[in-house]
Design a protein around this motif. Structure first.
Motif, PDB file in Angstrom:
ATOM      1  N   ARG A 125       6.593  22.375 -13.258  1.00 61.00           N
ATOM      2  CA  ARG A 125       6.296  20.978 -12.922  1.00 61.00           C
ATOM      3  C   ARG A 125       6.456  21.027 -11.624  1.00 61.00           C
ATOM      4  O   ARG A 125       7.255  21.525 -10.835  1.00 61.00           O
ATOM      5  CB  ARG A 125       7.102  20.110 -13.694  1.00 61.00           C
ATOM      6  CG  ARG A 125       8.475  19.739 -13.082  1.00 61.00           C
ATOM      7  CD  ARG A 125       9.397  19.226 -13.974  1.00 61.00           C
ATOM      8  NE  ARG A 125      10.704  18.816 -13.728  1.00 61.00           N
ATOM      9  CZ  ARG A 125      11.672  19.968 -13.445  1.00 61.00           C
ATOM     10  NH1 ARG A 125      11.132  20.930 -13.968  1.00 61.00           N
ATOM     11  NH2 ARG A 125      12.965  19.750 -13.122  1.00 61.00           N
ATOM     12  N   THR A 126       5.635  20.198 -10.918  1.00 62.61           N
ATOM     13  CA  THR A 126       5.697  19.684  -9.432  1.00 62.61           C
ATOM     14  C   THR A 126       6.820  18.867  -9.301  1.00 62.61           C
ATOM     15  O   THR A 126       7.277  18.140  -9.906  1.00 62.61           O
ATOM     16  CB  THR A 126       4.179  19.131  -9.084  1.00 62.61           C
ATOM     17  OG1 THR A 126       4.394  18.866  -7.620  1.00 62.61           O
ATOM     18  CG2 THR A 126       4.154  17.724  -9.756  1.00 62.61           C
ATOM     19  N   LEU A 127       7.363  19.198  -8.069  1.00 62.32           N
ATOM     20  CA  LEU A 127       8.402  18.433  -7.605  1.00 62.32           C
ATOM     21  C   LEU A 127       7.908  17.513  -6.420  1.00 62.32           C
ATOM     22  O   LEU A 127       8.593  16.720  -5.600  1.00 62.32           O
ATOM     23  CB  LEU A 127       9.481  19.361  -6.912  1.00 62.32           C
ATOM     24  CG  LEU A 127      10.358  20.184  -7.801  1.00 62.32           C
ATOM     25  CD1 LEU A 127      11.092  20.949  -7.218  1.00 62.32           C
ATOM     26  CD2 LEU A 127      10.707  19.387  -9.102  1.00 62.32           C
ATOM     27  N   ALA A 128       6.589  17.570  -5.973  1.00 59.47           N
ATOM     28  CA  ALA A 128       6.008  16.874  -5.070  1.00 59.47           C
ATOM     29  C   ALA A 128       5.990  15.193  -5.330  1.00 59.47           C
ATOM     30  O   ALA A 128       5.893  14.834  -6.382  1.00 59.47           O
ATOM     31  CB  ALA A 128       4.517  16.975  -5.008  1.00 59.47           C
ATOM     32  N   PRO A 129       6.129  14.353  -4.351  1.00 59.88           N
ATOM     33  CA  PRO A 129       6.206  12.780  -4.598  1.00 59.88           C
ATOM     34  C   PRO A 129       4.817  12.494  -5.296  1.00 59.88           C
ATOM     35  O   PRO A 129       3.831  12.856  -4.862  1.00 59.88           O
ATOM     36  CB  PRO A 129       6.379  12.201  -3.114  1.00 59.88           C
ATOM     37  CG  PRO A 129       7.033  13.403  -2.575  1.00 59.88           C
ATOM     38  CD  PRO A 129       6.379  14.565  -2.972  1.00 59.88           C
ATOM     39  N   GLN A 130       5.192  11.705  -6.094  1.00 56.26           N
ATOM     40  CA  GLN A 130       3.818  11.254  -6.858  1.00 56.26           C
ATOM     41  C   GLN A 130       2.777  10.633  -5.924  1.00 56.26           C
ATOM     42  O   GLN A 130       1.513  10.644  -6.399  1.00 56.26           O
ATOM     43  CB  GLN A 130       4.256  10.274  -8.128  1.00 56.26           C
ATOM     44  CG  GLN A 130       4.983  11.030  -9.268  1.00 56.26           C
ATOM     45  CD  GLN A 130       4.451  12.123  -9.807  1.00 56.26           C
ATOM     46  OE1 GLN A 130       3.097  11.865 -10.237  1.00 56.26           O
ATOM     47  NE2 GLN A 130       4.656  13.272  -9.776  1.00 56.26           N
TER      48      GLN A 130
END
Length: 133
Positions: A125-130
């Motif tokens: 899964r991405t850890l980028a801010p939504q």
């Protein structure tokens, strides 16, 4: 008494090429090399740093003559930090990775891929801010 996880060794045919692929994937630097190995990492480990705290392990690519013959028993999991999982899969395909089937559940939330020498790894899964997606 305790130990630290300091490096993960990867047997391969072409350490320079495989290290170059993983340097791009992880934004690591070459920290050591010779004719049979290349070590990459996000930092240059010192004995003092390793003794003081757990740090990210380095990746050590070692030339071996034999080919991989079965599914990996150990593999890396990577999480995108500044884009979606789909965007990261597209980037990694452009670097030479391939999507692969390792018998995973079709309803999984990750993507199983292989590096240029066929070693499986997962894009999680991405850890980028939504707000950036």
């Amino acid at each position: 008494m305790t130990s630290r996880f300091t490096e993960l060794a990867v047997d391969c045919h072409d350490p320079e090429s495989l290290a170059a692929f993983w340097r791009e994937v992880l934004d690591f630097k070459v920290i050591d090399r010779n004719e049979v190995k290349v070590e990459i990492g996000s930092w240059v480990p010192t004995v003092e740093d390793v003794r003081a705290r757990q740090m990210s392990p380095t990746l050590l690519f070692i030339r071996v003559p034999e080919a991989r013959t079965v599914k990996n028993r150990l593999h890396l999991g990577v999480s995108p930090i500044d884009g979606s999982t789909d965007d990261e899969v597209t980037r990694l395909l452009g670097l030479g990775a391939t999507k692969t089937d390792a018998g995973q559940d079709p309803d999984r939330s990750w993507v199983v891929m292989a590096d240029p020498e066929g070693n499986e790894f997962c894009v999680l899964r991405t850890l980028a801010p939504q707000s950036t997606l």
